[in-house]
Design an enzyme around this catalytic site. Structure first.
Site, PDB file in Angstrom:
ATOM      1  N   GLN A 104       0.841  -1.081   0.068  1.00  0.00           N
ATOM      2  CA  GLN A 104       0.117   0.084  -0.141  1.00  0.00           C
ATOM      3  C   GLN A 104       0.841   1.100   0.132  1.00  0.00           C
ATOM      4  O   GLN A 104       0.570   2.352  -0.692  1.00  0.00           O
ATOM      5  CB  GLN A 104      -0.785   0.011   1.217  1.00  0.00           C
ATOM      6  CG  GLN A 104      -2.039   1.093   1.075  1.00  0.00           C
ATOM      7  CD  GLN A 104      -3.032   0.976  -0.101  1.00  0.00           C
ATOM      8  OE1 GLN A 104      -3.114  -0.155  -0.562  1.00  0.00           O
ATOM      9  NE2 GLN A 104      -3.505   1.935  -0.528  1.00  0.00           N
TER      10      GLN A 104
ATOM     11  N   ALA B 111      -5.631   4.957  -0.377  1.00  0.00           N
ATOM     12  CA  ALA B 111      -5.451   5.070   1.006  1.00  0.00           C
ATOM     13  C   ALA B 111      -4.210   5.115   1.338  1.00  0.00           C
ATOM     14  O   ALA B 111      -3.151   4.710   0.608  1.00  0.00           O
ATOM     15  CB  ALA B 111      -6.212   4.020   1.669  1.00  0.00           C
TER      16      ALA B 111
ATOM     17  N   GLU C 231     -15.975   4.564  -6.663  1.00  0.00           N
ATOM     18  CA  GLU C 231     -15.107   3.467  -7.146  1.00  0.00           C
ATOM     19  C   GLU C 231     -16.110   2.093  -7.303  1.00  0.00           C
ATOM     20  O   GLU C 231     -16.168   1.419  -6.435  1.00  0.00           O
ATOM     21  CB  GLU C 231     -14.016   3.096  -6.212  1.00  0.00           C
ATOM     22  CG  GLU C 231     -13.194   3.957  -6.035  1.00  0.00           C
ATOM     23  CD  GLU C 231     -11.719   3.587  -5.371  1.00  0.00           C
ATOM     24  OE1 GLU C 231     -11.728   2.383  -5.153  1.00  0.00           O
ATOM     25  OE2 GLU C 231     -10.733   4.284  -5.241  1.00  0.00           O
TER      26      GLU C 231
ATOM     27  N   HIS D 213     -14.819  -1.137  -6.685  1.00  0.00           N
ATOM     28  CA  HIS D 213     -14.214  -1.775  -5.249  1.00  0.00           C
ATOM     29  C   HIS D 213     -15.339  -2.258  -4.272  1.00  0.00           C
ATOM     30  O   HIS D 213     -16.171  -1.484  -3.857  1.00  0.00           O
ATOM     31  CB  HIS D 213     -13.432  -0.557  -4.493  1.00  0.00           C
ATOM     32  CG  HIS D 213     -13.008  -0.703  -3.347  1.00  0.00           C
ATOM     33  ND1 HIS D 213     -11.542  -0.766  -2.986  1.00  0.00           N
ATOM     34  CD2 HIS D 213     -13.612  -0.726  -2.088  1.00  0.00           C
ATOM     35  CE1 HIS D 213     -11.262  -1.314  -1.615  1.00  0.00           C
ATOM     36  NE2 HIS D 213     -12.619  -0.988  -0.960  1.00  0.00           N
TER      37      HIS D 213
END
Length: 204
Positions: free
Chosen positions: A84, A106, A169, A172
């Site tokens: 990430q 994120a 999104e 997602h």
């Protein structure tokens, strides 16, 4: 239903809420077990690992979609803290601005993908992969209409940026189990923050 302080914070629970004001604890949390779902993967999906319960639900959902003539793929699944960090750094470099990157990616330690409960899906022909036009593809329309039956919600719905902190999104999906997903669908509640009575998280 109002969320008590500390509620929905266990990163190993399916009702965990992770957002810009609710980091994972510990920040480098990793699920106890991760498995690859036996489903088609998109070209950049890699190993596409998920928690066993989420992987099973993905397999169930993809099989049902295929029976309806819709072929789904996994585009992205579990990402470690380090993964990430790299993903977020990529978006900062693309936008040249952290504030803009924060609308689409994120920061490490604040990502649902790190829980193993989130999966980005695509259509087998690659149409509109990770783009909002995915909502108008056969795969996007099917997921919007049916994902809740398999325990998934579209985590970042259209028009809810100020609540979730992220742009729309439609690809997602977040596994929350059939009970929560069904209750949210029945109530017409779009986000986990609203469903659990938690504060909006427009920013860090």
């Amino acid at each position: 239903m109002a969320g008590a302080p500390g509620a929905h914070s266990d990163p190993s629970a399916i009702d965990v809420v992770v957002n810009k004001r609710r980091p994972l604890g510990p920040a480098d949390f990793a699920p106890a077990q991760l498995v690859p779902p036996a489903v088609p993967l998109g070209p950049s999906a890699g190993s596409a690992l998920l928690r066993p319960d989420t992987a099973a639900a993905v397999e169930w959902m993809f099989s049902a979609a295929q029976a309806d003539g819709v072929n789904l793929t996994v585009v992205s699944a579990y990402r470690s803290y380090a993964d990430q960090e790299s993903t977020y750094a990529y978006w900062v470099s693309q936008y040249g601005d952290a504030a803009l990157a924060d609308t689409v990616s994120a920061r490490a330690g604040f990502s649902e993908h790190q829980t193993g409960l989130a999966v980005d899906i695509g259509q087998d022909d690659g149409a509109c992969t990770l783009a909002t036009c995915f909502s108008n593809t056969a795969a996007g329309r099917w997921a919007e209409a049916n994902a809740a039956s398999f325990g998934f919600i579209v985590r970042y719905p259209q028009g809810k940026d100020a609540t979730t902190g992220f742009s729309w999104e439609p690809w997602h999906l977040r596994y929350v189990g059939t009970e929560i997903a069904g209750a949210m669908r029945s109530a017409g509640t779009a986000t986990l923050e609203e469903y659990f009575g938690l504060p909006a998280a427009p920013g860090y």
